[in-house]
Enzyme design. Sequence first.
Site, PDB file in Angstrom:
ATOM      1  N   CYS A  26      58.465  37.913  21.838  1.00  0.00           N
ATOM      2  CA  CYS A  26      59.047  36.657  21.385  1.00  0.00           C
ATOM      3  C   CYS A  26      60.568  36.813  21.463  1.00  0.00           C
ATOM      4  O   CYS A  26      61.076  37.583  22.267  1.00  0.00           O
ATOM      5  CB  CYS A  26      58.581  36.307  19.979  1.00  0.00           C
ATOM      6  SG  CYS A  26      58.974  37.558  18.741  1.00  0.00           S
ATOM      7  N   HIS A 545      36.554  61.351  20.219  1.00  0.00           N
ATOM      8  CA  HIS A 545      36.194  60.450  21.318  1.00  0.00           C
ATOM      9  C   HIS A 545      35.208  61.183  22.225  1.00  0.00           C
ATOM     10  O   HIS A 545      35.589  62.084  22.975  1.00  0.00           O
ATOM     11  CB  HIS A 545      37.464  60.063  22.080  1.00  0.00           C
ATOM     12  CG  HIS A 545      37.271  58.995  23.098  1.00  0.00           C
ATOM     13  ND1 HIS A 545      36.611  59.191  24.280  1.00  0.00           N
ATOM     14  CD2 HIS A 545      37.670  57.692  23.107  1.00  0.00           C
ATOM     15  CE1 HIS A 545      36.616  58.078  24.985  1.00  0.00           C
ATOM     16  NE2 HIS A 545      37.255  57.146  24.293  1.00  0.00           N
TER      17      HIS A 545
END
Length: 622
Positions: A26, A545
């Site tokens: 932004c 993982h």
Amino acid sequence: MKHESTAADILKLVGGEKNVDSVTHCATRLRFNLKDEKVANNEALKNVQGVVGVASSGGQYQVIIGNEVNNVYKALTKLGNFTTNDDAPTVKKGKLTTLLDTISGIFTPILPAMIGCAMIKAVLLILKTFDLVDLDGQFNTIMTFIGDAAYYFLPMLLAWSAAVKLKANVGFALTIAGVLLHPSLGALMSAGEPVAFLGLPVTPATYTSSVIPIILAVWVLSYVERFAEKYSPSVIKSILKPLIVILIMAPLTLIVLGPIGAIAGNYLASGVSFVNTHAGWLVSGIIGGAFPFLIMTGMHYSLGPVVLTAYAQTKTDSIVGPGMLVHNISQGAAALAVALRTKNKAFKQVAYSTSVTALLGITEPALFGVNLRLKRPLIAVIVGGAVAGIYVGLFGVARSALGIAGIATLPAFITDHPWNLVHAAIGCVIAFVVTFIMTLILGFEDVPEDGKNQATQEKSSATNNRVPVAGVSEHVLTAPLTGKVLELSTIKDEAFATGAMGKGIAIEPTVGKLVAPANGVVSAVFPTSHAIGISSNDGAEILIHIGMNTVKLKGEHFKVHVKEGDTVKAGDLLIEFDTDAIAAKGYDLTTPIIVTNSDDFVDVITTDKASITIGENLIKII
């Protein structure tokens, strides 16, 4: 600032390219959708040159840069592709977080266009006020439609940004917006006769400048497109899928979704009008005082549909704009007071520069870099914003052009009411004076001359020297798997191999059982069952993982025995998995065991064994 080095440091500290699902920006912030926010190193990011602060809100991880954000963003996007990586796990978000993230993601990309058009309208208002433009001339006509373009064709802009956010085809979304804005539809609606399609009534509605209808349509479009993709035969998919999507979505939008969105928008506008009529002073006071918290949580973007819907009907905003204006002035006043009082020369320059940008309407650098950091100035901001907000609310202040609210855009508060701009200016003065004086009275704990937290420096020094300190506690993580031990640097995943996600080690399992490496709580169970997070009782955040790219199995061959929030002890069974079946499908079973908050400790020391059995000491954390 060297934008390339700043971008490289940021990318590394948010977990690397593998941990970035998407990124946009932004006016002041890089806005990341990270696959696991726990991987990001907040403290280290705050010390990167050019970074003002970090925040996490609305489902986004935000790195506040300031006015140079666009240049840093460009450098960042050159470093990698953030839309195709799916190797790292994505943490499931709550419904409210997902909603805020979606709203923010839809409105953020279109803000520059809206601000640009708003500034064009502000310039034109100044010219008209001082009789510097011929109201009947072509210059006025052209400037007027340039300033109105982003708002008149707002459904087009929203169609694009919503399609990107909701992962729908942009071309389809723009086409549906074109259907709503087509002049022939407008002619039919304005003819005064009933309009029907396929025997079903088409409810009259005006879609120019509308918000809700197109967002609702693109949301449904995302599902229709998936349906068409799934059931269209591959031989003719290239022509059948577009036909199905347009043939379903165009009538559905005209007959159902568009009218529902328009009706919802009308009710929303009526509600806003009612609140503004009966309690406008209170609303502006709340906005003026609470806006820092709205920014911190990302809730200010959720006000977008409210403001735009009301603006489409009344051509003014008396709900958010006045309160936001005085809040922005308050942020600038507090930062200026800090700049005058601080003895830290480097921080003084930061405070001065952020005060200027805040007074001009860009407040994030002042909020995160100065006022929130020092805490007491933020109290002054809240009080000053609330007092001034009540004032502008009592006098019904409104703005006639949307966008950034600050000193430079005060002409946006020129309306048909001759005193509107005067009361807006008086509100700014009240906000500045109250906040500035309160900041000086409350004072603040000054930033040390080196600009860094001493504890952070000591920890960083100890980590770099890698020497255990007397009196520092140690705890051990035991092996959660049985198999061959591998150094992280040897595995085929850059995010893990580089240590960007944290220090640790890897195991190539020979048995398909994963157990808890320590006593603690299950912090995350990934939807595809291939990864799990554990928060140990000793403060370690552990990510395990199973395999490389096994997210693509979508849970097949995995069986999870725990859920998020469960308390576990070292050795408790967490996940079972079929090693033979997974390997047969070509997946590497190498499993990283990562301490994602490694920087919170003096050192993370891994075993030197070549192979290991469940329960044996694997990692020592100091």
